[in-house]
Design a protein around this motif. Structure first.
Motif, PDB file in Angstrom:
ATOM      1  N   ARG A 120       9.137 -19.284 -66.308  1.00  0.00           N
ATOM      2  CA  ARG A 120       9.113 -20.177 -64.711  1.00  0.00           C
ATOM      3  C   ARG A 120       7.853 -19.531 -63.767  1.00  0.00           C
ATOM      4  NH1 ARG A 120      10.166 -24.883 -63.087  1.00  0.00           N
ATOM      5  NH2 ARG A 120      10.485 -24.804 -61.263  1.00  0.00           N
ATOM      6  N   ILE A 121       7.010 -19.312 -63.498  1.00  0.00           N
ATOM      7  CA  ILE A 121       5.181 -18.975 -63.246  1.00  0.00           C
ATOM      8  C   ILE A 121       5.039 -20.170 -62.172  1.00  0.00           C
ATOM      9  CG2 ILE A 121       5.087 -17.979 -65.373  1.00  0.00           C
ATOM     10  CD1 ILE A 121       3.307 -21.417 -64.064  1.00  0.00           C
ATOM     11  N   VAL A 122       4.116 -19.419 -61.958  1.00  0.00           N
ATOM     12  CA  VAL A 122       3.513 -19.982 -60.613  1.00  0.00           C
ATOM     13  C   VAL A 122       1.808 -21.152 -60.417  1.00  0.00           C
ATOM     14  CG1 VAL A 122       2.087 -20.163 -58.065  1.00  0.00           C
ATOM     15  CG2 VAL A 122       4.587 -18.228 -59.061  1.00  0.00           C
ATOM     16  N   TYR A 123       1.678 -21.904 -60.255  1.00  0.00           N
ATOM     17  CA  TYR A 123       0.784 -22.949 -59.947  1.00  0.00           C
ATOM     18  C   TYR A 123       0.044 -22.473 -59.113  1.00  0.00           C
ATOM     19  CZ  TYR A 123       3.533 -25.570 -63.285  1.00  0.00           C
ATOM     20  OH  TYR A 123       4.452 -26.554 -64.405  1.00  0.00           O
ATOM     21  N   ALA A 124      -0.858 -22.451 -59.152  1.00  0.00           N
ATOM     22  CA  ALA A 124      -1.985 -21.777 -57.984  1.00  0.00           C
ATOM     23  C   ALA A 124      -2.735 -22.998 -57.869  1.00  0.00           C
ATOM     24  CB  ALA A 124      -2.389 -20.657 -58.710  1.00  0.00           C
ATOM     25  N   ALA A 125      -3.779 -23.142 -56.534  1.00  0.00           N
ATOM     26  CA  ALA A 125      -4.586 -23.555 -56.535  1.00  0.00           C
ATOM     27  C   ALA A 125      -6.432 -23.166 -56.945  1.00  0.00           C
ATOM     28  CB  ALA A 125      -5.461 -24.479 -54.993  1.00  0.00           C
ATOM     29  N   LYS A 126      -6.612 -23.513 -57.653  1.00  0.00           N
ATOM     30  CA  LYS A 126      -7.596 -22.218 -57.866  1.00  0.00           C
ATOM     31  C   LYS A 126      -8.995 -22.491 -56.840  1.00  0.00           C
ATOM     32  CE  LYS A 126      -8.830 -23.459 -62.440  1.00  0.00           C
ATOM     33  NZ  LYS A 126      -9.314 -24.827 -63.743  1.00  0.00           N
ATOM     34  N   ASP A 127      -9.158 -23.510 -55.574  1.00  0.00           N
ATOM     35  CA  ASP A 127      -9.753 -23.550 -55.051  1.00  0.00           C
ATOM     36  C   ASP A 127      -9.829 -23.002 -53.834  1.00  0.00           C
ATOM     37  OD1 ASP A 127      -8.491 -25.916 -54.489  1.00  0.00           O
ATOM     38  OD2 ASP A 127      -9.904 -27.090 -53.823  1.00  0.00           O
ATOM     39  N   GLN A 218       1.038 -29.960 -71.644  1.00  0.00           N
ATOM     40  CA  GLN A 218       1.704 -31.284 -71.150  1.00  0.00           C
ATOM     41  C   GLN A 218       0.497 -32.254 -70.964  1.00  0.00           C
ATOM     42  OE1 GLN A 218       5.512 -31.843 -70.751  1.00  0.00           O
ATOM     43  NE2 GLN A 218       6.565 -30.685 -72.533  1.00  0.00           N
ATOM     44  N   MET A 219       0.327 -31.666 -69.069  1.00  0.00           N
ATOM     45  CA  MET A 219      -0.507 -32.926 -68.046  1.00  0.00           C
ATOM     46  C   MET A 219      -1.741 -31.875 -69.067  1.00  0.00           C
ATOM     47  SD  MET A 219       0.365 -31.675 -65.012  1.00  0.00           S
ATOM     48  CE  MET A 219       0.069 -32.591 -64.313  1.00  0.00           C
ATOM     49  N   LEU A 220      -2.461 -31.209 -69.779  1.00  0.00           N
ATOM     50  CA  LEU A 220      -3.810 -31.297 -70.239  1.00  0.00           C
ATOM     51  C   LEU A 220      -3.952 -32.328 -70.989  1.00  0.00           C
ATOM     52  CD1 LEU A 220      -4.269 -27.533 -70.188  1.00  0.00           C
ATOM     53  CD2 LEU A 220      -6.020 -29.440 -68.859  1.00  0.00           C
ATOM     54  N   ALA A 221      -2.900 -32.148 -71.964  1.00  0.00           N
ATOM     55  CA  ALA A 221      -3.266 -33.249 -73.063  1.00  0.00           C
ATOM     56  C   ALA A 221      -2.879 -34.558 -72.951  1.00  0.00           C
ATOM     57  CB  ALA A 221      -1.779 -33.098 -74.227  1.00  0.00           C
ATOM     58  N   ASP A 222      -2.925 -34.887 -71.810  1.00  0.00           N
ATOM     59  CA  ASP A 222      -2.589 -36.006 -71.165  1.00  0.00           C
ATOM     60  C   ASP A 222      -4.077 -37.002 -69.838  1.00  0.00           C
ATOM     61  OD1 ASP A 222      -1.991 -39.095 -69.692  1.00  0.00           O
ATOM     62  OD2 ASP A 222       0.132 -37.931 -68.969  1.00  0.00           O
ATOM     63  N   PRO A 223      -4.802 -37.414 -70.721  1.00  0.00           N
ATOM     64  CA  PRO A 223      -6.062 -38.201 -70.315  1.00  0.00           C
ATOM     65  C   PRO A 223      -6.265 -38.305 -68.412  1.00  0.00           C
ATOM     66  CG  PRO A 223      -5.883 -39.041 -71.916  1.00  0.00           C
ATOM     67  CD  PRO A 223      -4.639 -38.260 -71.847  1.00  0.00           C
ATOM     68  N   GLU A 224      -4.702 -39.004 -68.442  1.00  0.00           N
ATOM     69  CA  GLU A 224      -4.321 -39.753 -66.841  1.00  0.00           C
ATOM     70  C   GLU A 224      -4.491 -38.286 -66.008  1.00  0.00           C
ATOM     71  OE1 GLU A 224      -1.281 -42.360 -66.600  1.00  0.00           O
ATOM     72  OE2 GLU A 224      -3.045 -43.894 -68.163  1.00  0.00           O
ATOM     73  N   GLN A 225      -3.429 -37.074 -66.481  1.00  0.00           N
ATOM     74  CA  GLN A 225      -3.004 -36.050 -65.535  1.00  0.00           C
ATOM     75  C   GLN A 225      -4.305 -34.731 -66.020  1.00  0.00           C
ATOM     76  OE1 GLN A 225       1.606 -35.711 -65.219  1.00  0.00           O
ATOM     77  NE2 GLN A 225       0.758 -36.971 -67.079  1.00  0.00           N
ATOM     78  N   ARG A 226      -4.755 -34.702 -66.978  1.00  0.00           N
ATOM     79  CA  ARG A 226      -6.106 -33.543 -66.814  1.00  0.00           C
ATOM     80  C   ARG A 226      -6.102 -32.929 -65.474  1.00  0.00           C
ATOM     81  NH1 ARG A 226      -9.301 -35.521 -70.676  1.00  0.00           N
ATOM     82  NH2 ARG A 226      -7.659 -35.047 -72.584  1.00  0.00           N
ATOM     83  N   ALA A 227      -6.791 -33.799 -64.653  1.00  0.00           N
ATOM     84  CA  ALA A 227      -7.842 -33.280 -63.688  1.00  0.00           C
ATOM     85  C   ALA A 227      -6.685 -32.806 -62.608  1.00  0.00           C
ATOM     86  CB  ALA A 227      -8.105 -34.584 -63.110  1.00  0.00           C
ATOM     87  N   ALA A 228      -5.890 -33.084 -62.143  1.00  0.00           N
ATOM     88  CA  ALA A 228      -4.307 -32.232 -61.745  1.00  0.00           C
ATOM     89  C   ALA A 228      -4.671 -30.408 -62.265  1.00  0.00           C
ATOM     90  CB  ALA A 228      -3.358 -33.026 -61.526  1.00  0.00           C
ATOM     91  N   ALA A 229      -4.222 -31.380 -63.487  1.00  0.00           N
ATOM     92  CA  ALA A 229      -3.294 -29.621 -63.995  1.00  0.00           C
ATOM     93  C   ALA A 229      -4.848 -28.964 -64.592  1.00  0.00           C
ATOM     94  CB  ALA A 229      -3.130 -29.834 -65.631  1.00  0.00           C
ATOM     95  N   GLU A 230      -6.537 -29.018 -64.008  1.00  0.00           N
ATOM     96  CA  GLU A 230      -7.588 -28.172 -64.084  1.00  0.00           C
ATOM     97  C   GLU A 230      -7.323 -27.051 -62.940  1.00  0.00           C
ATOM     98  OE1 GLU A 230     -10.713 -30.773 -66.080  1.00  0.00           O
ATOM     99  OE2 GLU A 230     -10.331 -30.605 -67.804  1.00  0.00           O
ATOM    100  N   ALA A 231      -7.129 -28.366 -61.607  1.00  0.00           N
ATOM    101  CA  ALA A 231      -7.171 -27.913 -60.895  1.00  0.00           C
ATOM    102  C   ALA A 231      -6.074 -26.321 -60.065  1.00  0.00           C
ATOM    103  CB  ALA A 231      -6.628 -28.888 -59.881  1.00  0.00           C
TER     104      ALA A 231
END
Length: 332
Positions: A120-127, A218-231
């Motif tokens: 259980r971690i923290v997602y952080a905005a890359k930019d 899971q999101m990185l493997a989903d074309p529709e969600q990959r962009a969000a995960a990469e952010a």
């Protein structure tokens, strides 16, 4: 794959077959089937899986000694404890399980065993966020995160477990103040699941969010969600006197278990190299068995120090954690 009604009929109409087992699973069928197929191919033992989304403990109680279920597969320490507390499981003694599964990730009374771990971690905005800013769970309640945090419901099992760990580390008074501080830092009311928090960060609604590691995979493997995960960047906060919080998916043997011997074989197999590798690749979770490789995506997130607090201790704090979340009206 058998439906629940089919398994129930089996319990009443025919004796248990020697070379099969019946599993009630809270885990999605597509996550379980690769494991089932590999186990059957290796052993010849057929595995009948019934997907039970809700009310698993209640169903087992209602079925009693007539239940066809041998094993229960589920996620989160809370769900495992609910099943154990319903008195529908039995202890399992196994040198294989003890050797393969860390003591902190299994029941001291041998009723449940962790099979995979998720942090259980923290997602952080890359930019917008320097990963070095993410230090401790305790720090998430500090003023520097005012209006910058997104979260799913505070009553969600994953967040209750995290708060339970905070109680174990610091006591209920501290945990209450922490929950109040975390709520004060929210950018919006809690909403959605962990994936929705990632999407909110990508949309600029918040800068960081609390979530489980495997959702990013899971999101990185989903074309529709990959962009969000990469952010977002995956970061690993720790407790001030510990490490990063882990939760599990796990298994327990039912008290009724009509095919006990084969059920134990499946439990031990799930804790072995083949199954642990399948788990890692299929769902981007952390293997509990030492030496099993992580998936490429998980490995890319780097190393972290797991909190040594036994999950059994965190489970004991669940009621207090739930009360705190309700008292501070976290979702309000």
């Amino acid at each position: 794959m058998f439906r629940l009604s089919t398994l129930a009929l089996l319990a009443c109409s025919v004796p248990a077959l020697a070379q099969e087992i019946n599993v009630y699973s809270h885990r999605q069928p597509e996550l379980i089937q690769p494991l089932v197929d590999a186990f059957t191919a290796e052993t010849g033992i057929k595995v009948n899986v019934a997907f039970v989304d809700k009310g698993m403990a209640e169903r087992l109680v209602a079925e009693g000694d007539r239940s066809p279920a041998d094993l229960v597969l589920t996620v989160d320490i809370a769900r495992l404890m609910q099943i154990v507390e319903a008195d529908v499981t039995q202890p399992v003694q196994s040198e294989v399980l003890e050797a393969n599964i860390p003591e902190t990730l299994r029941d001291p009374n041998d009723h449940w065993f962790g099979l995979t771990a998720r942090a259980r971690i923290v997602y952080a905005a890359k930019d917008r966020v320097d990963p070095a800013e993410i230090t401790t769970y305790e720090d998430l309640a500090s003023d520097k995160w005012k209006g910058r945090i997104c979260s799913r419901s505070g009553l969600n099992d994953y967040n209750i477990a995290l708060l339970g760990a905070m109680i174990v580390h610091h006591g209920e008074d501290y945990a209450t103040k922490w929950a109040e501080g975390l709520k004060a830092n929210l950018a919006r009311k809690p909403d959605g699941g962990d994936r929705d928090q990632v999407k909110a960060i990508a949309a600029g609604e918040c800068d960081i969010a609390i979530g489980n590691t495997y959702y990013i995979g899971q999101m990185l493997a989903d074309p529709e969600q990959r962009a969000a995960a990469e952010a977002v960047t995956v970061t690993f906060p720790v407790f001030e006197n510990g490490g990063s919080h882990l939760n599990i998916s796990g298994v327990a043997m039912t008290k009724s278990a009509p095919n006990k011997e084969n059920a134990l074989k499946f439990m031990e197999w799930l804790a072995g190299d083949t199954a642990q590798k399948i788990y890692a690749e299929t769902n981007n979770e952390y293997p509990v068995k030492a030496g099993v490789e992580r998936s490429a995506v998980v490995a890319s997130w780097g190393e972290f120090t797991a909190d040594p607090t036994p999950l059994a201790e965190i489970a004991k704090a669940r009621a207090a954690a739930l009360k705190i979340m309700e008292t501070v009206n976290f979702d309000g």
